[in-house]
Scaffold this motif. Structure first.
Motif, PDB file in Angstrom:
ATOM      1  N   UNK A  54       0.830  -1.206   0.000  1.00  0.00           N
ATOM      2  CA  UNK A  54       0.000   0.000   0.000  1.00  0.00           C
ATOM      3  C   UNK A  54       0.860   1.250   0.000  1.00  0.00           C
ATOM      4  N   UNK A  55       1.878   1.270   0.853  1.00  0.00           N
ATOM      5  CA  UNK A  55       2.727   2.461   0.937  1.00  0.00           C
ATOM      6  C   UNK A  55       3.573   2.651  -0.313  1.00  0.00           C
ATOM      7  N   UNK A  56       4.126   1.557  -0.843  1.00  0.00           N
ATOM      8  CA  UNK A  56       4.978   1.681  -2.036  1.00  0.00           C
ATOM      9  C   UNK A  56       4.184   2.195  -3.227  1.00  0.00           C
ATOM     10  N   UNK A  57       2.952   1.701  -3.384  1.00  0.00           N
ATOM     11  CA  UNK A  57       2.139   2.144  -4.522  1.00  0.00           C
ATOM     12  C   UNK A  57       1.521   3.521  -4.276  1.00  0.00           C
ATOM     13  N   UNK A  58       1.355   3.886  -3.015  1.00  0.00           N
ATOM     14  CA  UNK A  58       0.735   5.176  -2.709  1.00  0.00           C
ATOM     15  C   UNK A  58       1.730   6.328  -2.612  1.00  0.00           C
ATOM     16  N   UNK A  59       3.009   6.016  -2.379  1.00  0.00           N
ATOM     17  CA  UNK A  59       4.004   7.082  -2.185  1.00  0.00           C
ATOM     18  C   UNK A  59       4.140   8.003  -3.397  1.00  0.00           C
ATOM     19  N   UNK A  62       1.963   8.805  -5.598  1.00  0.00           N
ATOM     20  CA  UNK A  62       0.755   9.633  -5.684  1.00  0.00           C
ATOM     21  C   UNK A  62       0.813  10.775  -4.672  1.00  0.00           C
ATOM     22  N   UNK A  63       1.224  10.485  -3.456  1.00  0.00           N
ATOM     23  CA  UNK A  63       1.321  11.532  -2.420  1.00  0.00           C
ATOM     24  C   UNK A  63       2.379  12.556  -2.810  1.00  0.00           C
ATOM     25  N   UNK A  81      -0.038  13.145 -11.698  1.00  0.00           N
ATOM     26  CA  UNK A  81      -0.842  12.864 -10.501  1.00  0.00           C
ATOM     27  C   UNK A  81      -1.845  11.758 -10.782  1.00  0.00           C
ATOM     28  N   UNK A  82      -2.555  11.850 -11.892  1.00  0.00           N
ATOM     29  CA  UNK A  82      -3.583  10.859 -12.210  1.00  0.00           C
ATOM     30  C   UNK A  82      -2.940   9.507 -12.545  1.00  0.00           C
ATOM     31  N   UNK A  83      -1.788   9.528 -13.226  1.00  0.00           N
ATOM     32  CA  UNK A  83      -1.105   8.260 -13.542  1.00  0.00           C
ATOM     33  C   UNK A  83      -0.678   7.543 -12.263  1.00  0.00           C
ATOM     34  N   UNK A  84      -0.116   8.281 -11.309  1.00  0.00           N
ATOM     35  CA  UNK A  84       0.276   7.652 -10.045  1.00  0.00           C
ATOM     36  C   UNK A  84      -0.946   7.284  -9.213  1.00  0.00           C
ATOM     37  N   UNK A 120       5.049  17.857   2.706  1.00  0.00           N
ATOM     38  CA  UNK A 120       5.557  16.479   2.783  1.00  0.00           C
ATOM     39  C   UNK A 120       5.089  15.802   4.068  1.00  0.00           C
ATOM     40  N   UNK A 121       5.039  16.560   5.168  1.00  0.00           N
ATOM     41  CA  UNK A 121       4.523  15.990   6.412  1.00  0.00           C
ATOM     42  C   UNK A 121       3.057  15.593   6.252  1.00  0.00           C
ATOM     43  N   UNK A 122       2.284  16.429   5.551  1.00  0.00           N
ATOM     44  CA  UNK A 122       0.880  16.098   5.315  1.00  0.00           C
ATOM     45  C   UNK A 122       0.739  14.827   4.504  1.00  0.00           C
ATOM     46  N   UNK A 123       1.543  14.708   3.438  1.00  0.00           N
ATOM     47  CA  UNK A 123       1.505  13.494   2.632  1.00  0.00           C
ATOM     48  C   UNK A 123       1.929  12.269   3.427  1.00  0.00           C
ATOM     49  N   UNK A 124       2.963  12.432   4.256  1.00  0.00           N
ATOM     50  CA  UNK A 124       3.424  11.333   5.085  1.00  0.00           C
ATOM     51  C   UNK A 124       2.376  10.913   6.104  1.00  0.00           C
TER      52      UNK A 124
END
Lengths: 69, 272
Positions: free
Chosen positions: B30-35, B37-38, B69-72, B226-230
């Motif tokens: 989940x994190x690897x595929x979502x990083x 995008x964030x 953004x949409x591709x990720x 970046x903190x928000x995305x994290x």
């Protein structure tokens, strides 16, 4: 089990971590193997591609509007 | 599993149990595929902040970032589908999902992508409101959970399944509120973790931290973004896990599984 039948452990089959009786397992496998119709796949492709295309332009448009404020 | 199944507390408990069983390797997926995008979300917001009123003249560049953004986002949706399936299997079997859950089912992934794309459009339209964004984020989690178990690729069935998941669980708004508070707490924890790291590094002889103290300061917009995305990445597994628990509880009530399980616990003499 989902079908409300009570069967012993030996008569049940574990699939993807869940116990099924023989009729439920057959039904589940049949459902899992159901082929998608060409119309459904085409409709999905058109709607999804259109939505993603619209999302790109909408995100850019809204972003520019918000940045201009 | 708690007695009042379907209550928000029970949903959170069950969701956290599922996350614990799916921690490795599903949360990593989940994190690897979502990083990415964030990171693209951070990039887009930062570029718009920097461009300001000149963003209109750089519309092509903004559109290019939106394409990335949409591709990720598509990659992130696939990762969420895999993770949600692992959570559902963990909830139904009360054990860790097998490696077969690593490969997403095509109808589930296609249905989830369709619903998530529609939600992305809604989120873009509601970007001006602050309150709606956590609710839409909750809808993303319920879309991942609701689109599990689809039988074929289509348009109507995934939307109906996701809609049922959002409504039948009756947990969308409470989970959106809890998730928002979770993101805020994760944000503050990450910020103070970096400050503690800077303080500890300051004790290393010869270390020049002036640049890092500027970069990792609350005055740095990139750092805050970046903190928000994290923080969103950290909370996402628990949000999706709780949504899966809510959808699973609603489906169990519909089939009667919850009563059969309760009877089995009582027969074994376990506390409810």
């Amino acid at each position: 089990m989902r079908c409300r039948k009570i069967v012993c452990t030996e008569c049940s089959t574990r699939w993807e971590g869940i116990n099924y009786c023989v009729p439920c397992l057959s039904a589940r496998r049949a459902a899992a193997e159901e082929r998608s119709s060409a119309t459904g796949v085409l409709a999905w492709l058109v709607v999804t591609a259109g939505t993603l295309f619209a999302a790109v332009h909408l995100i850019a448009w809204v972003g520019i509007l918000l940045a201009d404020r | 599993m708690s007695a009042a199944r379907g209550s928000v507390t029970a949903v959170l408990d069950d969701g956290f149990d599922a996350v614990a069983r799916c921690w490795a390797p599903w949360v990593g997926v989940l994190w690897l595929t979502g990083l990415p995008y964030r990171l693209f979300q951070v990039l887009l917001v930062h570029r718009l902040m920097v461009l300001g009123a000149a963003a209109f003249e750089h519309g092509q560049h903004v559109r290019q970032v939106a394409v990335g953004l949409v591709a990720t986002f598509v990659v992130a949706v696939v990762g969420r589908t895999v993770y949600a399936r692992a959570c559902m299997l963990a909830l139904e079997s009360r054990s860790s999902a097998g490696w077969s859950a690593l490969v997403p089912r095509v109808p589930d992934a296609c249905g989830h992508l369709l619903v998530a794309s529609l939600l992305l459009v809604v989120e873009a339209l509601l970007a001006v409101t602050v309150v709606a964004i956590p609710v839409v984020a909750g809808c993303f989690a319920f879309a991942a959970a609701g689109c599990q178990g689809l039988t074929k690729v289509g348009v109507v069935a995934p939307v109906r399944a996701a809609g049922h998941g959002m409504v039948a669980g009756r947990s969308l708004l409470p989970l959106a509120f809890v998730g928002s508070v979770g993101i805020l707490i994760a944000f503050l924890n990450l910020y103070f973790a970096f400050q503690v790291g800077l303080w500890l590094a300051d004790g290393v002889a010869g270390a020049n931290l002036a640049t890092w103290q500027q970069l990792l300061s609350y005055r740095s917009p990139v750092f805050l973004l970046l903190l928000g995305g994290g923080a969103a990445l950290l909370v996402e597994p628990f949000w999706i896990g709780s949504a899966c628990a809510a959808v699973n509880a609603a489906r169990s009530r519909r089939t009667g599984d919850d009563l059969r399980q309760r009877l089995a616990w009582l027969a074994r003499g376990e506390a409810a």
